[in-house]
Design a protein around this motif. Structure first.
Motif, PDB file in Angstrom:
ATOM      1  N   HIS A 158       0.817  -1.218   0.000  1.00  9.56           N
ATOM      2  CA  HIS A 158       0.000   0.000   0.000  1.00  9.56           C
ATOM      3  C   HIS A 158       0.855   1.276   0.000  1.00  9.56           C
ATOM      4  O   HIS A 158       0.413   2.325   0.459  1.00  9.56           O
ATOM      5  N   SER A 159       2.065   1.170  -0.540  1.00 13.89           N
ATOM      6  CA  SER A 159       2.922   2.349  -0.658  1.00 13.89           C
ATOM      7  C   SER A 159       2.650   3.019  -2.006  1.00 13.89           C
ATOM      8  O   SER A 159       2.987   2.470  -3.068  1.00 13.89           O
ATOM      9  N   LEU A 160       2.030   4.178  -1.970  1.00 10.51           N
ATOM     10  CA  LEU A 160       1.659   4.870  -3.201  1.00 10.51           C
ATOM     11  C   LEU A 160       2.891   5.307  -3.988  1.00 10.51           C
ATOM     12  O   LEU A 160       2.920   5.228  -5.226  1.00 10.51           O
ATOM     13  N   GLY A 161       3.913   5.753  -3.289  1.00  9.81           N
ATOM     14  CA  GLY A 161       5.120   6.185  -3.988  1.00  9.81           C
ATOM     15  C   GLY A 161       5.781   5.036  -4.747  1.00  9.81           C
ATOM     16  O   GLY A 161       6.202   5.204  -5.904  1.00  9.81           O
ATOM     17  N   ASN A 162       5.883   3.883  -4.120  1.00  9.28           N
ATOM     18  CA  ASN A 162       6.469   2.720  -4.803  1.00  9.28           C
ATOM     19  C   ASN A 162       5.603   2.275  -5.975  1.00  9.28           C
ATOM     20  O   ASN A 162       6.111   1.875  -7.036  1.00  9.28           O
ATOM     21  N   ALA A 163       4.271   2.352  -5.797  1.00  9.79           N
ATOM     22  CA  ALA A 163       3.378   1.968  -6.897  1.00  9.79           C
ATOM     23  C   ALA A 163       3.536   2.912  -8.083  1.00  9.79           C
ATOM     24  O   ALA A 163       3.578   2.473  -9.245  1.00  9.79           O
ATOM     25  N   VAL A 164       3.619   4.216  -7.801  1.00  9.30           N
ATOM     26  CA  VAL A 164       3.821   5.187  -8.894  1.00  9.30           C
ATOM     27  C   VAL A 164       5.155   4.951  -9.585  1.00  9.30           C
ATOM     28  O   VAL A 164       5.260   5.010 -10.822  1.00  9.30           O
ATOM     29  N   LEU A 165       6.198   4.662  -8.818  1.00  7.92           N
ATOM     30  CA  LEU A 165       7.521   4.405  -9.403  1.00  7.92           C
ATOM     31  C   LEU A 165       7.481   3.213 -10.351  1.00  7.92           C
ATOM     32  O   LEU A 165       7.974   3.285 -11.481  1.00  7.92           O
ATOM     33  N   MET A 166       6.887   2.119  -9.907  1.00 10.94           N
ATOM     34  CA  MET A 166       6.836   0.930 -10.760  1.00 10.94           C
ATOM     35  C   MET A 166       5.946   1.155 -11.976  1.00 10.94           C
ATOM     36  O   MET A 166       6.232   0.638 -13.064  1.00 10.94           O
ATOM     37  N   THR A 167       4.879   1.950 -11.788  1.00  8.83           N
ATOM     38  CA  THR A 167       4.015   2.252 -12.933  1.00  8.83           C
ATOM     39  C   THR A 167       4.766   3.063 -13.983  1.00  8.83           C
ATOM     40  O   THR A 167       4.665   2.797 -15.192  1.00  8.83           O
ATOM     41  N   VAL A 168       5.525   4.049 -13.537  1.00  6.45           N
ATOM     42  CA  VAL A 168       6.302   4.869 -14.472  1.00  6.45           C
ATOM     43  C   VAL A 168       7.348   4.026 -15.194  1.00  6.45           C
ATOM     44  O   VAL A 168       7.534   4.144 -16.421  1.00  6.45           O
TER      45      VAL A 168
END
Length: 206
Positions: A42-52
């Protein structure tokens, strides 16, 4: 004709390409769950990083197939990287195993679908290469057989010529030793005289 050496591949070398796609997706799933246990859940920053990162890899794959100089190998690598990042990101962000396992199954199926196409193309190329090599070996074997037949013919002709020359020399020697042999008388009778024989004065004339 020389035969190509037979090579026996180790069973592990044969099986490694078959299990590589499953090993790759499984390793990504395990790494994603390890990342999940270390604070990525549930880490939004890590999710955004992997999405990018996944989006950038997919964009690189699209760019690599566009234009006349498109590289299929580079595109496949880029799309595989994008899928792997997406799988790792979901496995790290999700709090359960159901979604990561579902994505793992889908990613493994896609990886094997792409691998099967590559294996088929490789088998076709290998079969075509073996066919060309077989045709070349047959052509070389035919040429070698023809040359061997010609060599044997030349040897037989040389042997027959040598036997004829030996028989002629023996006949000439036996003729010269016959009682009453006179090459002058034979020449007058219309028979050829042997050059260099007794009574041959041709070289002394003049």
């Amino acid at each position: 004709m020389n035969q190509p050496p037979l090579t026996v591949r180790h069973p592990l070398a044969v099986a490694a390409p078959r299990i590589a796609p499953a090993l790759a997706t499984t390793a990504l799933l395990v790494l994603g769950r390890v990342w999940n246990a270390n604070g990525a859940e549930h880490s939004l920053g890590n999710a955004v990083l992997m999405t990018v990162l996944a989006t950038a890899a997919a964009a690189a794959g699209v760019c690599s197939v566009l234009g006349r100089a498109g590289d299929g190998v580079l595109a496949g690598f880029a799309f595989a990287t994008s899928g792997g990042l997406a799988l790792a990101g979901v496995a790290g962000y999700a709090d359960g195993l159901s979604l990561p396992l579902l994505l793992w199954a889908v990613a493994t199926a896609v990886a094997y679908a792409l691998a099967v196409r590559h294996w088929r193309a490789e088998r076709r190329a290998s079969a075509a290469f073996e066919r060309r090599m077989t045709e070349k070996r047959e052509d070389h074997g035919h040429a070698e057989r023809i040359e061997a037949m010609r060599s044997r013919t030349r040897i037989e002709v040389a042997r027959e010529g040598g036997a004829y020359a030996l028989a002629l020399a023996e006949a000439m020697t036996a003729r010269a030793t016959l009682p009453g042999y006179d090459p002058v008388v034979l020449g007058r009778g219309g028979l050829p005289r042997l050059p260099g024989g007794p009574g041959d004065r041709t070289g002394d004339e003049g």
